[in-house]
Design a protein around this motif. Structure first.
Motif, PDB file in Angstrom:
ATOM      1  N   SER A   1     -38.452 -34.847  49.243  1.00  0.00           N
ATOM      2  CA  SER A   1     -37.528 -34.343  50.259  1.00  0.00           C
ATOM      3  C   SER A   1     -36.081 -34.705  50.010  1.00  0.00           C
ATOM      4  CB  SER A   1     -37.932 -34.872  51.644  1.00  0.00           C
ATOM      5  OG  SER A   1     -39.200 -34.401  52.010  1.00  0.00           O
ATOM      6  N   PHE A   2     -35.797 -35.631  49.104  1.00  0.00           N
ATOM      7  CA  PHE A   2     -34.441 -36.136  48.987  1.00  0.00           C
ATOM      8  C   PHE A   2     -33.757 -35.737  47.679  1.00  0.00           C
ATOM      9  CE2 PHE A   2     -36.785 -38.935  51.826  1.00  0.00           C
ATOM     10  CZ  PHE A   2     -35.942 -39.000  52.924  1.00  0.00           C
ATOM     11  N   ASN A   3     -34.531 -35.486  46.611  1.00  0.00           N
ATOM     12  CA  ASN A   3     -33.970 -35.104  45.321  1.00  0.00           C
ATOM     13  C   ASN A   3     -34.749 -33.907  44.775  1.00  0.00           C
ATOM     14  OD1 ASN A   3     -31.998 -37.224  45.148  1.00  0.00           O
ATOM     15  ND2 ASN A   3     -33.685 -38.639  44.722  1.00  0.00           N
ATOM     16  N   GLN A   4     -34.303 -33.406  43.619  1.00  0.00           N
ATOM     17  CA  GLN A   4     -34.981 -32.259  43.005  1.00  0.00           C
ATOM     18  C   GLN A   4     -36.363 -32.641  42.483  1.00  0.00           C
ATOM     19  OE1 GLN A   4     -32.370 -30.716  40.002  1.00  0.00           O
ATOM     20  NE2 GLN A   4     -30.859 -29.944  41.484  1.00  0.00           N
ATOM     21  N   ASP A   5     -36.515 -33.887  42.075  1.00  0.00           N
ATOM     22  CA  ASP A   5     -37.787 -34.323  41.521  1.00  0.00           C
ATOM     23  C   ASP A   5     -38.521 -35.194  42.536  1.00  0.00           C
ATOM     24  OD1 ASP A   5     -37.362 -33.105  38.981  1.00  0.00           O
ATOM     25  OD2 ASP A   5     -35.943 -34.728  38.521  1.00  0.00           O
ATOM     26  N   GLN A   6     -39.678 -35.667  42.130  1.00  0.00           N
ATOM     27  CA  GLN A   6     -40.491 -36.534  42.993  1.00  0.00           C
ATOM     28  C   GLN A   6     -40.143 -37.986  42.718  1.00  0.00           C
ATOM     29  OE1 GLN A   6     -44.803 -35.782  43.821  1.00  0.00           O
ATOM     30  NE2 GLN A   6     -45.066 -37.657  42.604  1.00  0.00           N
ATOM     31  N   ASP A   7     -39.829 -38.754  43.774  1.00  0.00           N
ATOM     32  CA  ASP A   7     -39.433 -40.159  43.654  1.00  0.00           C
ATOM     33  C   ASP A   7     -40.452 -41.048  44.351  1.00  0.00           C
ATOM     34  OD1 ASP A   7     -37.024 -39.439  42.389  1.00  0.00           O
ATOM     35  OD2 ASP A   7     -36.051 -39.144  44.354  1.00  0.00           O
ATOM     36  N   ILE A   8     -40.447 -42.311  43.922  1.00  0.00           N
ATOM     37  CA  ILE A   8     -41.190 -43.324  44.683  1.00  0.00           C
ATOM     38  C   ILE A   8     -40.466 -43.537  46.010  1.00  0.00           C
ATOM     39  CG2 ILE A   8     -41.880 -45.756  44.775  1.00  0.00           C
ATOM     40  CD1 ILE A   8     -42.239 -45.681  41.765  1.00  0.00           C
ATOM     41  N   TYR A   9     -41.247 -43.568  47.076  1.00  0.00           N
ATOM     42  CA  TYR A   9     -40.698 -43.667  48.438  1.00  0.00           C
ATOM     43  C   TYR A   9     -41.163 -45.007  49.023  1.00  0.00           C
ATOM     44  CZ  TYR A   9     -39.348 -41.710  53.065  1.00  0.00           C
ATOM     45  OH  TYR A   9     -38.753 -41.440  54.268  1.00  0.00           O
ATOM     46  N   VAL A  10     -40.213 -45.949  49.270  1.00  0.00           N
ATOM     47  CA  VAL A  10     -40.513 -47.265  49.837  1.00  0.00           C
ATOM     48  C   VAL A  10     -39.873 -47.336  51.218  1.00  0.00           C
ATOM     49  CG1 VAL A  10     -40.336 -49.762  49.561  1.00  0.00           C
ATOM     50  CG2 VAL A  10     -40.574 -48.308  47.547  1.00  0.00           C
ATOM     51  N   ILE A  11     -40.676 -47.678  52.221  1.00  0.00           N
ATOM     52  CA  ILE A  11     -40.184 -47.742  53.602  1.00  0.00           C
ATOM     53  C   ILE A  11     -40.553 -49.113  54.186  1.00  0.00           C
ATOM     54  CG2 ILE A  11     -40.167 -46.653  55.874  1.00  0.00           C
ATOM     55  CD1 ILE A  11     -41.404 -44.178  54.567  1.00  0.00           C
TER      56      ILE A  11
ATOM     57  N   TYR B   1     -35.173 -47.762  53.952  1.00  0.00           N
ATOM     58  CA  TYR B   1     -36.022 -47.095  52.953  1.00  0.00           C
ATOM     59  C   TYR B   1     -35.283 -47.066  51.624  1.00  0.00           C
ATOM     60  CZ  TYR B   1     -33.304 -42.724  53.064  1.00  0.00           C
ATOM     61  OH  TYR B   1     -32.308 -41.802  52.955  1.00  0.00           O
ATOM     62  N   LYS B   2     -36.020 -46.864  50.549  1.00  0.00           N
ATOM     63  CA  LYS B   2     -35.440 -46.854  49.212  1.00  0.00           C
ATOM     64  C   LYS B   2     -36.169 -45.823  48.362  1.00  0.00           C
ATOM     65  CE  LYS B   2     -34.012 -49.889  45.410  1.00  0.00           C
ATOM     66  NZ  LYS B   2     -32.584 -49.593  45.604  1.00  0.00           N
ATOM     67  N   LEU B   3     -35.404 -45.061  47.558  1.00  0.00           N
ATOM     68  CA  LEU B   3     -35.949 -44.107  46.605  1.00  0.00           C
ATOM     69  C   LEU B   3     -35.834 -44.702  45.211  1.00  0.00           C
ATOM     70  CD1 LEU B   3     -34.297 -40.824  47.966  1.00  0.00           C
ATOM     71  CD2 LEU B   3     -36.462 -41.871  48.641  1.00  0.00           C
ATOM     72  N   ILE B   4     -36.900 -44.626  44.429  1.00  0.00           N
ATOM     73  CA  ILE B   4     -36.915 -45.206  43.079  1.00  0.00           C
ATOM     74  C   ILE B   4     -37.282 -44.094  42.098  1.00  0.00           C
ATOM     75  CG2 ILE B   4     -37.930 -46.944  41.569  1.00  0.00           C
ATOM     76  CD1 ILE B   4     -38.620 -48.528  44.102  1.00  0.00           C
TER      77      ILE B   4
END
Length: 497
Positions: free
Chosen positions: A124-134, A145-148
């Motif tokens: 939902s946040f970038n063009q690719d798939q990221d690790i989503y830490v909440i 939250y953090k995107l990796i």
């Protein structure tokens, strides 16, 4: 049904999802006993949503925390789904996280602060798939939250497992890659600054009774980051207690006043670090007792001394009294007369001296002092006696001496240092000792440079010299007995101001 854990009592909790008759996928939780028998089963879901559970963990309150995703048919997207149930599988709350596309959690764990950490994926946040830490708190509210991402473009990253490490950081395991070429991906996140630990181990312990009224409160508290701590202290007889101290730096606190006896007090400590984090301790309580009362001191050190003879006819009885309990007040009953035992002449007297002049010549007097504190405890002094002077004539002069000031430097009545001469800056209390064993002291006159400044007719013979003067001056005192015999003493004083 692929996610499970073992409870502390040896039971098993299974979690996953089940399809209902209308085609929705709903969360399902089952508890089994050690023999595999179903103790309870819960199916939780909403019409129009698919709730899919991917992870479960035991919560600190004995309930369970679950995470996965919830697909919304009408919106056409999936959000991270978090649900909290109690120990019987009853839903307490649920939360949704993410953006407009696909978001899902694969792992959730309880953290040391009572909250939870999740790891999963987001598109939902970038063009690719990221690790989503909440990171959420114990009520499911998002803290951060953090995107990796392993690389910024053409990469699919996924977080499949997360744990909190001993140093309060977070370790994540998952995968990274693209076009069916994926690698194991392990990431460690430094922790955010953590809140102080909750204040604990109170003294007096919670619910303690018969506590001393001068007790010192203490507690234990530390910070995971070793940050310096300050404390707000709440203390009073109401619950919740009022704030009495803020920004306090120590873990021991003495209330500036004595506590009331037989009273229940409530208290609480809130710890603050230097990053604006705070942690409140629970409200503790204690009850004070009745302090053990000690009787007053037995009256002693009489004047005139017991058995004295040739005592002057004008005297003031004196004795030592008091009480070992610092907050107790003491009163005295005085028995005095020529009979044995003597009659009571004064009661509830607050001082330790009493004038009984004039007395008869060549007469034996008996006296006794009884002390009593405000708790009713009594201490009786011994029976004392003395005999007055028998001579009809008195041609013996009294004795007089200036006791203070002596050879020293005085600054506003405080002796600063011994000195070869008497030096006074500001005012000073002049103290005189005058004694006459025949007829007693009638009065004492005080002169400064031959000018009479005071005429003292009773003990203590003291006078404050506060005149603004400069230079060398002579202080002279003259003592008169009751037969007009005199004696004098004088000193030289340097006076400034």
């Amino acid at each position: 049904m692929t996610y499970w854990l073992v409870t502390g009592d040896g039971y098993y909790i299974l979690a996953g999802y089940t399809e209902s008759g209308n085609g929705d996928k709903d969360a399902i939780i089952i508890k089994l006993d050690p023999d595999g028998n179903v103790r309870w089963q819960r199916v939780i879901g909403e019409d129009g949503y698919d709730e899919i559970i991917r992870s479960i963990d035991l919560a600190s309150d004995g309930g369970y925390i679950l995470a996965g995703c919830a697909y919304n048919y009408s919106a056409g997207n999936a959000d991270v789904y978090v649900m909290k149930v109690n120990s019987n599988g009853i839903k307490e709350w649920c939360r949704f996280f993410g953006g407009d596309n696909y978001d899902e959690a694969y792992c959730i764990k309880q953290t040391h602060d009572g909250g939870y950490i999740l790891a999963g994926v987001t598109q939902s946040f970038n063009q690719d798939q990221d690790i989503y830490v909440i990171k959420i708190n114990g009520y499911g509210e998002e803290e951060w939250y953090k995107l990796i991402s392993h690389q910024p473009y053409n990469c699919e990253d996924s977080g499949r497992s997360i744990v909190q490490t001993r140093d309060y950081c977070y370790a994540i395991a998952g995968s990274t890659g693209s076009s069916n070429n994926y690698d194991i991906y392990v990431v460690k996140l430094d922790h955010e600054n953590l809140s102080p630990e909750q204040p604990n181990h109170p003294i007096p312990w919670d619910g303690e009774t018969d506590v001393d009224i001068d007790t010192i409160l203490s507690w234990c508290c530390s910070d995971p980051d070793n940050d310096p701590l300050t404390f707000d202290i709440y203390l009073g007889t109401e619950n919740p207690p009022p704030l009495v101290e803020t920004g306090y730096r120590y873990t021991e606190y003495q209330y500036p006043e004595l506590f009331e006896t037989n009273t229940t007090y409530y208290w609480m400590v809130v710890a603050h670090d230097n990053h604006n984090h705070e942690t409140a301790g629970p409200v503790w309580k204690f009850t004070t007792g009745y302090p053990q009362n000690t009787p007053p001191y037995t009256p002693s050190s009489p004047y005139p001394e017991n058995g004295s003879v040739d005592v002057p006819l004008n005297i003031t009885l004196r004795w030592k009294g008091g009480d070992p309990d610092p907050n107790d007040s003491v009163v005295y009953d005085i028995m005095f007369g020529t009979e044995n035992p003597p009659p009571k002449i004064v009661e509830n007297y607050t001082m330790t001296n009493l004038s009984v002049s004039p007395l008869n010549r060549n007469t034996t007097y008996y006296w006794r002092v009884i002390s009593r504190d405000d708790h009713g405890a009594v201490s009786a002094g011994p029976l004392w006696h003395f005999t007055t002077i028998a001579s009809e004539s008195d041609d013996i002069p009294p004795c007089v001496k200036i006791i203070r000031p002596g050879r020293a430097v005085y600054l506003f009545n405080h002796e600063i240092i011994r000195f070869p001469v008497t030096l006074v800056i500001g005012y000073v209390e002049i103290e005189i000792k005058a004694v006459d064993n025949e007829t007693g002291i009638s009065h004492v006159e005080i002169y400064v440079d031959s000018v009479m400044k005071a005429n003292l007719s009773s003990e203590p013979f003291t006078w404050r010299w506060s005149d603004v003067m400069f230079g060398i001056h002579t202080i002279k005192v003259i003592a008169y007995d009751n037969n007009r015999n005199t004696a004098e003493d004088s000193i030289i004083v340097w006076k400034f101001f």
